[in-house]
Design a protein around this motif. Structure first.
Motif, PDB file in Angstrom:
ATOM      1  N   PRO A 122       0.852  -1.115   0.155  1.00 44.53           N
ATOM      2  CA  PRO A 122      -0.150  -0.499  -0.237  1.00 44.53           C
ATOM      3  C   PRO A 122       0.853   1.148  -0.331  1.00 44.53           C
ATOM      4  O   PRO A 122       2.258   1.447   0.235  1.00 44.53           O
ATOM      5  N   PRO A 123       0.111   2.339  -0.571  1.00 48.84           N
ATOM      6  CA  PRO A 123       0.981   3.702  -0.323  1.00 48.84           C
ATOM      7  C   PRO A 123       1.955   3.658   1.216  1.00 48.84           C
ATOM      8  O   PRO A 123       2.864   4.277   1.395  1.00 48.84           O
ATOM      9  N   SER A 124       1.136   3.356   1.648  1.00 48.06           N
ATOM     10  CA  SER A 124       1.123   3.871   3.242  1.00 48.06           C
ATOM     11  C   SER A 124       0.276   2.898   4.714  1.00 48.06           C
ATOM     12  O   SER A 124      -0.488   2.674   3.790  1.00 48.06           O
ATOM     13  N   LEU A 128      -3.688   1.633   3.828  1.00 43.70           N
ATOM     14  CA  LEU A 128      -3.805   0.367   4.622  1.00 43.70           C
ATOM     15  C   LEU A 128      -5.032   0.278   5.216  1.00 43.70           C
ATOM     16  O   LEU A 128      -6.162  -0.427   4.979  1.00 43.70           O
ATOM     17  N   GLU A 129      -5.106   1.313   6.676  1.00 42.19           N
ATOM     18  CA  GLU A 129      -6.025   1.511   7.724  1.00 42.19           C
ATOM     19  C   GLU A 129      -7.218   1.306   6.885  1.00 42.19           C
ATOM     20  O   GLU A 129      -8.386   0.990   7.364  1.00 42.19           O
ATOM     21  N   ARG A 130      -7.393   2.966   6.076  1.00 37.15           N
ATOM     22  CA  ARG A 130      -8.189   3.260   5.555  1.00 37.15           C
ATOM     23  C   ARG A 130      -9.410   1.936   4.775  1.00 37.15           C
ATOM     24  O   ARG A 130     -10.077   2.094   4.607  1.00 37.15           O
ATOM     25  N   ARG A 131      -8.453   1.736   4.006  1.00 29.68           N
ATOM     26  CA  ARG A 131      -8.549   0.713   3.376  1.00 29.68           C
ATOM     27  C   ARG A 131      -9.613  -0.061   3.914  1.00 29.68           C
ATOM     28  O   ARG A 131     -10.410  -0.974   3.659  1.00 29.68           O
ATOM     29  N   LEU A 132      -8.891  -1.323   4.845  1.00 31.66           N
ATOM     30  CA  LEU A 132      -9.407  -2.042   5.182  1.00 31.66           C
ATOM     31  C   LEU A 132     -10.984  -2.098   6.365  1.00 31.66           C
ATOM     32  O   LEU A 132     -12.007  -2.518   5.748  1.00 31.66           O
ATOM     33  N   ARG A 133     -11.377  -0.738   6.343  1.00 31.63           N
ATOM     34  CA  ARG A 133     -12.045  -0.421   6.917  1.00 31.63           C
ATOM     35  C   ARG A 133     -13.244  -0.208   6.063  1.00 31.63           C
ATOM     36  O   ARG A 133     -14.487   0.093   6.735  1.00 31.63           O
ATOM     37  N   GLU A 134     -12.751   0.294   5.190  1.00 27.62           N
ATOM     38  CA  GLU A 134     -13.764   1.574   4.203  1.00 27.62           C
ATOM     39  C   GLU A 134     -14.684  -0.282   3.500  1.00 27.62           C
ATOM     40  O   GLU A 134     -15.793  -0.234   2.893  1.00 27.62           O
ATOM     41  N   ILE A 143      -9.744  -6.462  12.403  1.00 30.91           N
ATOM     42  CA  ILE A 143      -8.650  -5.461  11.357  1.00 30.91           C
ATOM     43  C   ILE A 143      -7.646  -4.762  11.986  1.00 30.91           C
ATOM     44  O   ILE A 143      -6.156  -4.854  11.666  1.00 30.91           O
ATOM     45  N   SER A 144      -7.227  -5.003  13.439  1.00 33.17           N
ATOM     46  CA  SER A 144      -6.783  -4.442  13.637  1.00 33.17           C
ATOM     47  C   SER A 144      -5.188  -5.842  13.856  1.00 33.17           C
ATOM     48  O   SER A 144      -3.737  -5.360  13.760  1.00 33.17           O
ATOM     49  N   LYS A 145      -5.608  -7.053  14.193  1.00 31.05           N
ATOM     50  CA  LYS A 145      -4.952  -8.198  13.820  1.00 31.05           C
ATOM     51  C   LYS A 145      -4.516  -7.794  12.566  1.00 31.05           C
ATOM     52  O   LYS A 145      -2.811  -8.379  12.827  1.00 31.05           O
ATOM     53  N   ARG A 146      -5.052  -7.621  11.108  1.00 29.32           N
ATOM     54  CA  ARG A 146      -4.797  -7.408  10.184  1.00 29.32           C
ATOM     55  C   ARG A 146      -3.729  -6.353   9.696  1.00 29.32           C
ATOM     56  O   ARG A 146      -2.480  -6.681   9.176  1.00 29.32           O
TER      57      ARG A 146
END
Ligand code: 5GP
Length: 185
Positions: A122-124, A128-134, A143-146
Motif C-alpha cells: 500500500p502507499p502507506s 491500508l487502515e482506511r481501505r480495511l475499514r472501508e 482489522i487490528s490483527k490484520r
C-alpha cells in the motif's frame, strides 16, 4: 509436480489491493489462471463462489497430514493453503497466479518450484487502515490483527523479485501486467 506454464506468486497485506490488481490483469489476459485456495476461515458475504474451498479444521488437517498442500500457513487465526492438485490442473491451462501470504511464498521458494514473486504494497500504513475499514467485512479485532500482520509482512517485500506500490489502481494494474507479460511468450 508437472507445471508446464509460468507460476507467479503475488503477496501483500490484505487491503493492499492484490485482488483488484489480479482481477484487472485477468480481464485483459483470460489465459491466466488463478488458483483457488483452501481455507478454514468463515465465508464472507463478499466471497465469490470460486474464491476458496471452505474446509473445516478437520478436513484441512487431513489434507496437511496426507501431504496434499504445496504450501499452507496460519494467517489471522485461520489456515490457508494451495493444493498440489489445484496448482497442477491450473498450470495445464495457462500461466498461473497464486495469491498467497508471505509464509506460503517462502515455502514455495524453498520447495524449488520455479516461479516469479511479486509483492503488492500500500502507499502507506494509514491508507491500508482506511481501505480495511472501508471494506466493512471484518470486525474491529480482525482489522487490528490484520494491520499488525501487515506491518510484519512489509518486511518481507525485499525478498520478492518485484515490488508494486498500489497507489492508483490503473497504474498498478499496468505495472503488474507488464511484469507478468515479460515472462510469458
Ligand atoms: P483473506 O482472508 O483476506 O481472503 O486472505 C487472507 C490472506 O491469506 C491474504 O494475504 C491471502 O493472500 C492469503 N491467502 C489466501 N490463500 C492462500 C493460500 O492458499 N496460501 C497462503 N499461504 N495464503 C493464502
Amino acid at each position: 509436480m508437472n507445471l508446464p506454464n509460468p507460476i507467479f506468486i503475488i503477496s501483500g497485506a490484505s487491503g493492499a489491493g492484490k485482488g483488484t490488481l489480479i482481477k484487472g490483469v485477468m480481464e485483459n489476459h483470460p489465459e491466466f489462471q488463478l488458483t483457488t485456495s483452501a481455507t478454514t476461515r468463515p465465508r464472507r458475504p463478499s466471497d465469490g463462489p470460486n474464491d476458496y474451498y471452505f474446509l473445516t479444521d478437520e478436513e484441512f488437517q487431513k489434507r496437511i497430514d496426507d501431504g496434499e498442500f504445496v504450501e499452507w500457513a496460519q494467517y489471522a487465526g485461520n489456515k490457508y493453503g494451495t493444493l498440489k492438485s489445484e496448482l497442477e490442473s491450473k498450470s495445464k491451462l495457462g500461466p498461473v497466479l497464486l495469491e498467497i501470504e508471505i509464509q506460503g511464498a517462502a515455502q514455495i521458494k524453498k520447495s524449488g518450484v520455479a516461479h516469479t514473486s511479486i509483492f503488492v504494497a500500500p502507499p502507506s500504513m494509514d491508507e491500508l487502515e482506511r481501505r480495511l475499514r472501508e471494506r466493512k467485512s471484518d470486525s474491529e479485532e480482525a482489522i487490528s490483527k490484520r494491520l499488525a500482520t501487515a506491518k510484519e509482512e512489509m518486511r518481507a517485500a525485499p525478498l520478492y523479485d518485484h515490488v508494486i506500490i498500489n497507489d492508483t489502481i490503473p497504474e498498478a494494474v499496468g505495472e503488474l501486467e507488464k511484469i507478468v507479460s515479460s515472462y510469458v511468450r
